[in-house]
Motif scaffolding. Structure first.
Motif, PDB file in Angstrom:
ATOM      1  N   GLY A 173       0.815  -1.204   0.000  1.00 60.78           N
ATOM      2  CA  GLY A 173       0.000   0.000   0.000  1.00 60.78           C
ATOM      3  C   GLY A 173       0.846   1.249   0.000  1.00 60.78           C
ATOM      4  N   MET A 174       0.191   2.352   0.319  1.00 60.78           N
ATOM      5  CA  MET A 174       0.847   3.657   0.363  1.00 60.78           C
ATOM      6  C   MET A 174       0.252   4.462   1.509  1.00 60.78           C
ATOM      7  SD  MET A 174       0.695   4.619  -3.693  1.00 60.78           S
ATOM      8  CE  MET A 174       1.740   6.039  -3.592  1.00 60.78           C
ATOM      9  N   TYR A 175       1.043   5.382   2.023  1.00 59.64           N
ATOM     10  CA  TYR A 175       0.521   6.326   3.004  1.00 59.64           C
ATOM     11  C   TYR A 175       1.201   7.663   2.809  1.00 59.64           C
ATOM     12  CZ  TYR A 175       4.726   5.951   5.948  1.00 59.64           C
ATOM     13  OH  TYR A 175       5.997   5.984   6.429  1.00 59.64           O
ATOM     14  N   GLY A 176       0.593   8.704   3.339  1.00 62.26           N
ATOM     15  CA  GLY A 176       1.183  10.023   3.237  1.00 62.26           C
ATOM     16  C   GLY A 176       0.354  11.035   3.990  1.00 62.26           C
ATOM     17  N   SER A 177       0.798  12.276   3.937  1.00 57.58           N
ATOM     18  CA  SER A 177       0.034  13.337   4.584  1.00 57.58           C
ATOM     19  C   SER A 177      -1.001  13.857   3.601  1.00 57.58           C
ATOM     20  CB  SER A 177       0.959  14.459   5.053  1.00 57.58           C
ATOM     21  OG  SER A 177       1.671  14.987   3.962  1.00 57.58           O
ATOM     22  N   ALA A 178      -2.093  14.348   4.135  1.00 58.68           N
ATOM     23  CA  ALA A 178      -3.159  14.893   3.294  1.00 58.68           C
ATOM     24  C   ALA A 178      -2.830  16.347   2.961  1.00 58.68           C
ATOM     25  CB  ALA A 178      -4.498  14.799   4.009  1.00 58.68           C
ATOM     26  N   ALA A 179      -3.108  16.735   1.729  1.00 50.26           N
ATOM     27  CA  ALA A 179      -2.828  18.107   1.296  1.00 50.26           C
ATOM     28  C   ALA A 179      -4.008  19.018   1.624  1.00 50.26           C
ATOM     29  CB  ALA A 179      -2.559  18.121  -0.206  1.00 50.26           C
ATOM     30  N   GLY A 180      -3.745  20.302   1.658  1.00 54.55           N
ATOM     31  CA  GLY A 180      -4.814  21.272   1.833  1.00 54.55           C
ATOM     32  C   GLY A 180      -5.291  21.393   3.264  1.00 54.55           C
ATOM     33  N   TYR A 181      -6.510  21.887   3.397  1.00 53.75           N
ATOM     34  CA  TYR A 181      -7.108  22.076   4.710  1.00 53.75           C
ATOM     35  C   TYR A 181      -7.172  20.728   5.425  1.00 53.75           C
ATOM     36  CZ  TYR A 181     -10.334  23.827   8.251  1.00 53.75           C
ATOM     37  OH  TYR A 181     -10.910  24.184   9.434  1.00 53.75           O
ATOM     38  N   GLN A 182      -6.762  20.696   6.676  1.00 54.50           N
ATOM     39  CA  GLN A 182      -6.574  19.442   7.400  1.00 54.50           C
ATOM     40  C   GLN A 182      -7.844  19.002   8.129  1.00 54.50           C
ATOM     41  OE1 GLN A 182      -3.233  17.697   7.407  1.00 54.50           O
ATOM     42  NE2 GLN A 182      -3.545  18.918   5.581  1.00 54.50           N
TER      43      GLN A 182
ATOM     44  N   ARG B  35     -21.703   6.668  -3.826  1.00 56.28           N
ATOM     45  CA  ARG B  35     -23.015   6.121  -4.198  1.00 56.28           C
ATOM     46  C   ARG B  35     -23.867   7.154  -4.920  1.00 56.28           C
ATOM     47  NH1 ARG B  35     -26.003   3.244   0.481  1.00 56.28           N
ATOM     48  NH2 ARG B  35     -27.523   3.165  -1.183  1.00 56.28           N
ATOM     49  N   GLN B  36     -23.688   8.436  -4.622  1.00 60.55           N
ATOM     50  CA  GLN B  36     -24.446   9.487  -5.295  1.00 60.55           C
ATOM     51  C   GLN B  36     -24.072   9.591  -6.770  1.00 60.55           C
ATOM     52  OE1 GLN B  36     -24.061  13.267  -3.360  1.00 60.55           O
ATOM     53  NE2 GLN B  36     -24.749  12.467  -1.395  1.00 60.55           N
ATOM     54  N   GLY B  37     -22.905   9.102  -7.107  1.00 59.63           N
ATOM     55  CA  GLY B  37     -22.456   9.172  -8.491  1.00 59.63           C
ATOM     56  C   GLY B  37     -21.895  10.532  -8.832  1.00 59.63           C
ATOM     57  N   ARG B  38     -21.785  10.766 -10.102  1.00 60.79           N
ATOM     58  CA  ARG B  38     -21.099  11.964 -10.577  1.00 60.79           C
ATOM     59  C   ARG B  38     -22.018  13.184 -10.599  1.00 60.79           C
ATOM     60  NH1 ARG B  38     -16.338  11.969 -13.918  1.00 60.79           N
ATOM     61  NH2 ARG B  38     -15.936  14.123 -14.431  1.00 60.79           N
ATOM     62  N   ARG B  39     -22.784  13.359  -9.589  1.00 64.10           N
ATOM     63  CA  ARG B  39     -23.593  14.573  -9.476  1.00 64.10           C
ATOM     64  C   ARG B  39     -22.695  15.704  -9.009  1.00 64.10           C
ATOM     65  NH1 ARG B  39     -28.479  12.830  -5.854  1.00 64.10           N
ATOM     66  NH2 ARG B  39     -27.908  10.670  -5.996  1.00 64.10           N
ATOM     67  N   LEU B  40     -23.184  16.890  -9.172  1.00 64.13           N
ATOM     68  CA  LEU B  40     -22.413  18.046  -8.736  1.00 64.13           C
ATOM     69  C   LEU B  40     -22.248  17.976  -7.223  1.00 64.13           C
ATOM     70  CD1 LEU B  40     -21.071  20.739  -9.374  1.00 64.13           C
ATOM     71  CD2 LEU B  40     -23.298  21.822  -9.038  1.00 64.13           C
ATOM     72  N   HIS B  41     -21.034  17.859  -6.766  1.00 71.98           N
ATOM     73  CA  HIS B  41     -20.742  17.871  -5.336  1.00 71.98           C
ATOM     74  C   HIS B  41     -20.340  19.290  -4.966  1.00 71.98           C
ATOM     75  CE1 HIS B  41     -20.787  13.539  -4.441  1.00 71.98           C
ATOM     76  NE2 HIS B  41     -20.397  13.401  -5.687  1.00 71.98           N
ATOM     77  N   SER B  42     -20.829  19.735  -3.844  1.00 73.97           N
ATOM     78  CA  SER B  42     -20.465  21.067  -3.384  1.00 73.97           C
ATOM     79  C   SER B  42     -19.837  20.946  -2.002  1.00 73.97           C
ATOM     80  CB  SER B  42     -21.701  21.973  -3.346  1.00 73.97           C
ATOM     81  OG  SER B  42     -22.661  21.434  -2.460  1.00 73.97           O
ATOM     82  N   GLY B  43     -19.330  22.048  -1.502  1.00 74.36           N
ATOM     83  CA  GLY B  43     -18.755  22.051  -0.169  1.00 74.36           C
ATOM     84  C   GLY B  43     -17.252  21.859  -0.183  1.00 74.36           C
ATOM     85  N   VAL B  44     -16.726  21.548   0.989  1.00 74.22           N
ATOM     86  CA  VAL B  44     -15.274  21.499   1.163  1.00 74.22           C
ATOM     87  C   VAL B  44     -14.622  20.325   0.435  1.00 74.22           C
ATOM     88  CG1 VAL B  44     -15.286  22.758   3.340  1.00 74.22           C
ATOM     89  CG2 VAL B  44     -15.491  20.276   3.351  1.00 74.22           C
ATOM     90  N   LEU B  45     -15.396  19.322   0.020  1.00 73.74           N
ATOM     91  CA  LEU B  45     -14.824  18.168  -0.684  1.00 73.74           C
ATOM     92  C   LEU B  45     -15.036  18.235  -2.198  1.00 73.74           C
ATOM     93  CD1 LEU B  45     -15.839  15.280   1.750  1.00 73.74           C
ATOM     94  CD2 LEU B  45     -13.699  16.556   1.661  1.00 73.74           C
ATOM     95  N   ALA B  46     -15.646  19.306  -2.686  1.00 72.22           N
ATOM     96  CA  ALA B  46     -16.029  19.381  -4.105  1.00 72.22           C
ATOM     97  C   ALA B  46     -14.851  19.152  -5.046  1.00 72.22           C
ATOM     98  CB  ALA B  46     -16.702  20.723  -4.395  1.00 72.22           C
ATOM     99  N   GLU B  47     -13.728  19.815  -4.803  1.00 69.73           N
ATOM    100  CA  GLU B  47     -12.597  19.668  -5.726  1.00 69.73           C
ATOM    101  C   GLU B  47     -12.002  18.267  -5.656  1.00 69.73           C
ATOM    102  OE1 GLU B  47     -10.294  20.641  -2.026  1.00 69.73           O
ATOM    103  OE2 GLU B  47     -12.235  21.195  -2.820  1.00 69.73           O
ATOM    104  N   LEU B  48     -12.089  17.633  -4.494  1.00 69.07           N
ATOM    105  CA  LEU B  48     -11.583  16.270  -4.385  1.00 69.07           C
ATOM    106  C   LEU B  48     -12.487  15.284  -5.117  1.00 69.07           C
ATOM    107  CD1 LEU B  48     -10.401  16.269  -0.662  1.00 69.07           C
ATOM    108  CD2 LEU B  48      -9.025  16.540  -2.728  1.00 69.07           C
TER     109      LEU B  48
END
Length: 168
Positions: A40-49, A95-108
């Motif tokens: 596997g792999m591990y690392g630090s998360a980028a951006g807002y923590q 599960r929601q699929g490729r619908r428009l996601h908004s909020g702090v996770l949208a770009e991810l």
């Protein structure tokens, strides 16, 4: 074989001012001499923590790994990736699929769906499962989780914690 994802807020998870998040993915591999050998792999998360961002980062890290390891894939064989997460946010979002996601996770989510599209074009399908987090032998005995899923999730949790330590 199943893949396990996890994110961690590290030792300072409760304090957003000093929180450092990590992420990981692992796959238990068959090894008769060591029953829980894994890669596997591990690392630090980028951006807002935040822990949800680190959970998403684990998914994206794994998807990029598969894209870059194209040589493992035979175009004549349908390949299903069985991916397990203990994150309700990741599970529900997928599960929601490729619908428009908004909020702090949208770009991810946007990044994840772009990689998923590439994998689907290459013949992959992805099945995402929700597993219970932080279970014990009691959870296994009660049928809440299988030993394989408990162990896989525990190992991913361990490495996500190590990823969180990188920036602490």
């Amino acid at each position: 074989n199943h893949i396990y994802l996890d994110g961690s807020g590290g030792e300072q998870s409760a304090d957003p001012r000093i929180r450092s998040c990590g992420c990981s993915w692992i796959q238990i591999i068959e090894n008769p001499t060591e029953p829980y050998s894994h890669i596997g792999m591990y690392g630090s998360a980028a951006g807002y923590q935040t822990v949800p961002r680190s959970e998403m980062s684990a998914l994206i890290m794994f998807l990029y790994f598969v894209v870059k390891r194209e040589s493992y894939h035979n175009d004549n064989i349908q390949t299903t990736l069985h991916v397990n997460t203990d994150s309700k946010i990741v599970f529900d979002g997928y599960r929601q699929g490729r619908r428009l996601h908004s909020g702090v996770l949208a770009e991810l989510w946007f990044e994840a769906w772009e990689i998923i599209d590439v994998l689907r074009e290459r013949g992959y399908s992805i099945r995402l499962y929700k597993v219970k987090a932080h279970t014990t032998e009691d959870g296994i005995a009660k049928g809440i989780i299988t030993r394989e899923h408990c162990t896989g999730n525990d190992i991913a949790d361990h490495w996500a914690g190590k990823g969180a330590e990188i920036n602490q």
